[in-house]
Design a protein around this motif. Structure first.
Motif, mmCIF file in Angstrom:
data_model
loop_
_atom_site.group_PDB
_atom_site.id
_atom_site.type_symbol
_atom_site.label_atom_id
_atom_site.label_comp_id
_atom_site.label_asym_id
_atom_site.label_seq_id
_atom_site.Cartn_x
_atom_site.Cartn_y
_atom_site.Cartn_z
ATOM 1 N N PRO A 185 0.961 -1.143 0.074
ATOM 2 C CA PRO A 185 -0.120 -0.043 -0.156
ATOM 3 C C PRO A 185 0.736 1.392 -0.021
ATOM 4 O O PRO A 185 0.350 2.246 -0.653
ATOM 5 C CB PRO A 185 -0.881 -0.129 1.440
ATOM 6 C CG PRO A 185 -0.830 -1.507 1.672
ATOM 7 C CD PRO A 185 0.390 -1.937 1.022
ATOM 8 N N GLY A 186 2.140 1.234 0.626
ATOM 9 C CA GLY A 186 3.028 2.404 0.783
ATOM 10 C C GLY A 186 3.478 2.873 -0.648
ATOM 11 O O GLY A 186 3.416 3.861 -1.158
ATOM 12 N N LEU A 187 3.867 1.677 -1.621
ATOM 13 C CA LEU A 187 4.317 1.685 -2.936
ATOM 14 C C LEU A 187 3.149 2.278 -3.447
ATOM 15 O O LEU A 187 3.595 3.104 -4.465
ATOM 16 C CB LEU A 187 4.748 0.474 -3.629
ATOM 17 C CG LEU A 187 5.965 -0.282 -2.864
ATOM 18 C CD1 LEU A 187 6.120 -1.420 -3.172
ATOM 19 C CD2 LEU A 187 7.171 0.527 -3.323
ATOM 20 N N LEU A 188 1.848 1.973 -3.420
ATOM 21 C CA LEU A 188 0.668 2.403 -4.289
ATOM 22 C C LEU A 188 0.617 3.995 -3.904
ATOM 23 O O LEU A 188 0.580 4.888 -4.862
ATOM 24 C CB LEU A 188 -0.530 1.755 -3.935
ATOM 25 C CG LEU A 188 -1.768 2.283 -4.629
ATOM 26 C CD1 LEU A 188 -1.731 2.243 -6.088
ATOM 27 C CD2 LEU A 188 -3.185 1.568 -3.818
ATOM 28 N N ALA A 189 0.561 4.390 -2.600
ATOM 29 C CA ALA A 189 0.388 5.799 -2.123
ATOM 30 C C ALA A 189 1.690 6.727 -2.788
ATOM 31 O O ALA A 189 1.399 7.827 -3.022
ATOM 32 C CB ALA A 189 0.245 5.679 -0.529
ATOM 33 N N ARG A 190 2.898 5.997 -2.781
ATOM 34 C CA ARG A 190 4.047 6.840 -3.086
ATOM 35 C C ARG A 190 3.815 7.216 -4.542
ATOM 36 O O ARG A 190 4.098 8.328 -5.059
ATOM 37 C CB ARG A 190 5.297 5.997 -2.756
ATOM 38 C CG ARG A 190 6.476 7.160 -2.533
ATOM 39 C CD ARG A 190 7.496 6.312 -1.697
ATOM 40 N NE ARG A 190 8.097 5.053 -2.396
ATOM 41 C CZ ARG A 190 9.066 4.587 -2.091
ATOM 42 N NH1 ARG A 190 9.637 4.717 -0.859
ATOM 43 N NH2 ARG A 190 9.590 3.276 -2.681
#
Length: 642
Positions: free
Chosen positions: A570-575
Motif C-alpha cells: 500500500p505504501g508503494l501505491l500511495a507513493r
C-alpha cells in the motif's frame, strides 16, 4: 529539646497512646530495622530498603537535621551533586512508597513488633514508636513498668494459671459470655469490612470472593499474555477534597476533579480494554512467577503506581511509574503536569488516560516491547505459547517480510486449533488473511481470501463480543468486501469498546478517508498522531491518500516521505500516486513496477485491486486514470498498454 516542630523534634521516639517520649536503645531500633528490611514489603525493593536504612541510621547518629530530599538523593540513591529536588520528584515518590510499605508491614507481619518505625507525612525524619500491644520487651534485660492487672507489684511473680476445674464459679460463668461477645464482634467487623470494600471497589471485592474471577488468570497463564496490576494511586500536597467531591451519593467514585482514586480507577478500566493485556483485579489473583536465574517463564507481570501532586495554584501533576515485578526494575516513568481543575473534568481525564495508554498499552508501547524482550531472552517465541504467535504477527506487520507472514499464520492456525476459544488468535488470523490481498502474502487456501478473513473475524467477535481488536478486524474485512455499512458499524463498535486505543481511532479514520469522508477521517488521524507520533505504516498511507484526494501535492509528498521501505505494497501505491500528483513521473513509474512485483495481482487484475482499495466509485475512477497514465494496464486499455 524545643517544642517547635523542627526536624529534631520529629525524630524524637514516642510511645503509642500519647505517653511521654521514651528513648529506646539504638540496638533495639536496629533490631526493629532489621526485621522490617527482611519483610516481604521491603525485601523486594532495594531502593526503599536503602532509603529506610539511611534515614534510621542518620537519626540514631544524631544527624536528623541533615535528612533532606537532597541528602537522601545523593547519599542514599547515588544521585550526583547536581541533583535538584525541585525538578526531580524521585525522593517524594519513593518516600510515599516507603510509607505505604511500612503501613502494610505493621498491619500484617509486623503487628507484634516492639518498635514501629514511621515516616510521618511532610517529613523524611523517622519516628520510633513503642507499641504497647507488643508482647516482647523493649530490651531483653528490662521488664515493663506499672502494676499488674491484679494490683501486684511489677516485680512480684504472677500466680500460676488455674486449671478449668480450679476456676471460680464467676469465672466459669463469664467465659461463655466473653466467647459470644468476641464472636459477635468479629462478625460485625467482617460485615463492615465487606460493605466498605464493596462500596469502594465492588469489582475488586467480587473478584476476591468469586471463584470465577480466577479463570481469566488461569487463561492468562495458558496464553502467556503480559499482566499488569494497577496499585492504589497516592495523593500529596494541597488541600484534600471533601468526601462529597470524591464519591457520589451511592459511594461510587466519580471523575471528581483529578482525584487520585478517580484517576486510578479510570487507568485500570482503560487498560482492561486492550486485548494484548490481562489486568489483575487484585494482587491476590497474581500467579506465581518463576523469575530465578535460568528461568524460561515467558510470562511478564507489571505494576503501575501513581502519585497525584496538588499544587497551590489549583493545578496538579500526575507521576506514573511502571515496574517489572519479576526483576524489580523500573521500566518506564513519566510526569504529566499542568493539569487544571475545573471545566469538563471527565473529558480532560479521558484525554490524559489516552496519552498514558498510547505510551504503555498499545502494541508498540512499552509493555509489549518489554514483554517481547523477555520472551526472546527466555528462549524465543517457541517457548511463549500462544502469546508467541501474537508476537510473530506483530513482527510481520513491522517488516512485511513474506517468510514472517507464513510463520505467524502457521503458528496462529495451530494455536486456534488447540484452543477454539482463542478469540485474539482468530482476529489476528483475519488480518493476516487480508494481507494476501493488500500486501501479496502467499495464499493459504484456494478459497477467496476475503471470505476466509470474514469467517475468522466473525468467529473472533462471537467469542469476544467486547473485543475492540476483533471489531477492528471485522471492519477491515468489510472494507475489502466493499461493504460501507459494515465498515461504519464495526468501526463505531471498536471505538466504543476501546475509546483509548489511538490505533483503532487512526484506522477507522483511514477507512473513512478511503470511502470519501476525507475531512472527518483526517481529523481522526490528526488526533491519533498527536497523541502517539510513532504510528504503524498504515497511518502514513492514509495521510498520503487524504492529501492526494484533496489535490494537495506538497502535503502528499511530505507524507509519502514517511512511508516505510520497498516491502509495504500500500505504501508503494500511495507513493506512486503522490509522485504522479507532483509531476514526478519517473519516480511514480518505478514505484508501480515495484508494486506489481510485490503484489502480482496489480499487474494481472488491476481493475479488481482498484475496486478493493477504493470502494467509492468516483475515487476509483480518479485512481484508475492516474494508474493508466503510469502504464498500468487496465481492462479497457490493456491492448494499447501492451
Amino acid at each position: 529539646m524545643s517544642d517547635s516542630p523542627t526536624a529534631d523534634s520529629a525524630a524524637t521516639p514516642v510511645a503509642a497512646g500519647g505517653d511521654a517520649p521514651i528513648e529506646p536503645p539504638p540496638e533495639a531500633v536496629r533490631r526493629a530495622l532489621a526485621q522490617v528490611l527482611e519483610s516481604e514489603e521491603l525485601r523486594s525493593s532495594p531502593q526503599l530498603s536503602t532509603i529506610l536504612r539511611f534515614i534510621v541510621e542518620a537519626t540514631l547518629q544524631g544527624r536528623a537535621d541533615a535528612i533532606k530530599g537532597y541528602t537522601i538523593a545523593v547519599e542514599a540513591l547515588g544521585r550526583d551533586a547536581s541533583f535538584d529536588p525541585q525538578t526531580d520528584p524521585i525522593v517524594r515518590v519513593e518516600a510515599t512508597r516507603l510509607r505505604r510499605a511500612l503501613e502494610r508491614y505493621y498491619a500484617g507481619a509486623g503487628a507484634g513488633d516492639e518498635i514501629e518505625i514511621a515516616v510521618p507525612r511532610g517529613s523524611y525524619v523517622p519516628q520510633f514508636i513503642l507499641r504497647r500491644g507488643s508482647e516482647a520487651p523493649l530490651a531483653p534485660e528490662t521488664e515493663p513498668a506499672g502494676e499488674a492487672e491484679d494490683g501486684s507489684p511489677p516485680d512480684a511473680p504472677l500466680p500460676p494459671a488455674l486449671p478449668e476445674s480450679g476456676r471460680t464459679p464467676a469465672a466459669r460463668r463469664r467465659l461463655p459470655r466473653l466467647v459470644a461477645l468476641g464472636t459477635l464482634f468479629l462478625l460485625a467487623v467482617l460485615i463492615v469490612t465487606a460493605f466498605t470494600v464493596d462500596m469502594v471497589d465492588p469489582v475488586g471485592w467480587r473478584a476476591l470472593v468469586s471463584s470465577a474471577a480466577l479463570k481469566p488468570v488461569e487463561r492468562a497463564n495458558r496464553l502467556g499474555m503480559p499482566m499488569i496490576e494497577v496499585r492504589a494511586f497516592d495523593s500529596t500536597g494541597g488541600k484534600p477534597l471533601p468526601p462529597s467531591e470524591i464519591t457520589g451519593s451511592a459511594g461510587v467514585v466519580t471523575s471528581g476533579d483529578f482525584t487520585a482514586r478517580a484517576l486510578e480507577v479510570r487507568v485500570r478500566d482503560a487498560l482492561a480494554h486492550f486485548d494484548l493485556l490481562d489486568v489483575l483485579a487484585s494482587p491476590d489473583v497474581r500467579p506465581a512467577l518463576d523469575c530465578g536465574p535460568g528461568s524460561n517463564s515467558p510470562h511478564s507481570v507489571f505494576a503501575l503506581g501513581g502519585l497525584v501532586e496538588n499544587h497551590d495554584d489549583g493545578s496538579i501533576s500526575l507521576l506514573l511509574r511502571l515496574s517489572d515485578m519479576c526483576d524489580g526494575t523500573i521500566v518506564w516513568s513519566r510526569e504529566f503536569d499542568s493539569l487544571k481543575r475545573g471545566g469538563d473534568a471527565t473529558a480532560s481525564e479521558i484525554a490524559l488516560v489516552r496519552d498514558i495508554m498510547a505510551a504503555i498499552a498499545e502494541p508498540y508501547g512499552i509493555i509489549q516491547a518489554r514483554a517481547r524482550a523477555q520472551v526472546m531472552a527466555a528462549g524465543g517465541v517457541a517457548n511463549a505459547g500462544p502469546y508467541g504467535c501474537v508476537l510473530l504477527a506483530y513482527s510481520y506487520w513491522r517488516s512485511y517480510r513474506p517468510e514472517e507472514h507464513e510463520r505467524a499464520r502457521t503458528c496462529l492456525e495451530a494455536a486456534v486449533a488447540a484452543d477454539r476459544g482463542f478469540a485474539l488468535g482468530y482476529a489476528l488470523l483475519a488480518e493476516l488473511t487480508l494481507d494476501e490481498i493488500r500486501n501479496g502474502a502467499a495464499a493459504a487456501s484456494p478459497k477467496p481470501a476475503a471470505n476466509r478473513a470474514l469467517a475468522a473475524a466473525e468467529q473472533a467477535v462471537e467469542l469476544a463480543p467486547t473485543s475492540a481488536l476483533a471489531q477492528r478486524a471485522l471492519m477491515h474485512v468489510h472494507f475489502f468486501r466493499g461493504e460501507r455499512g459494515g465498515v461504519l458499524a464495526a468501526g463505531e463498535a471498536a471505538l466504543a469498546l476501546n475509546p483509548y486505543d489511538v490505533d483503532v481511532l487512526a484506522d477507522f479514520g483511514g477507512q473513512l478517508i478511503l470511502f470519501g469522508e476525507v475531512e472527518r477521517g483526517e481529523a481522526m488521524l490528526a488526533s491519533a498522531t498527536k497523541i502517539a507520533p510513532g504510528m504503524p505504516p498504515a497511518v502514513d498511507y492514509y495521510q498520503v491518500i487524504a492529501a492526494y484526494l484533496r489535490g494537495d501535492a506538497p502535503a502528499a509528498a511530505a507524507a509519502a516521505d514517511q512511508l516505510m521501505g520497498e516491502g509495504y505494497a500500500p505504501g508503494l501505491l500511495a507513493r506512486a500516486l503522490a509522485a504522479h500528483l507532483a509531476g514526478e513521473e519517473e519516480a511514480a513509474r518505478a514505484d508501480i513496477r515495484r508494486l506489481t512485483e510485490v503484489v502480482p495481482l496489480w499487474a494481472t487484475d488491476p481493475d479488481a485491486m482498484v475496486a478493493r482499495f477504493f470502494p467509492r466509485a468516483e475515487i476509483a475512477r480518479q485512481v484508475r486514470e492516474d494508474l493508466i497514465a503510469l502504464g498500468l494496464p487496465m481492462r479497457k486499455t490493456s491492448a494499447a498498454a501492451n
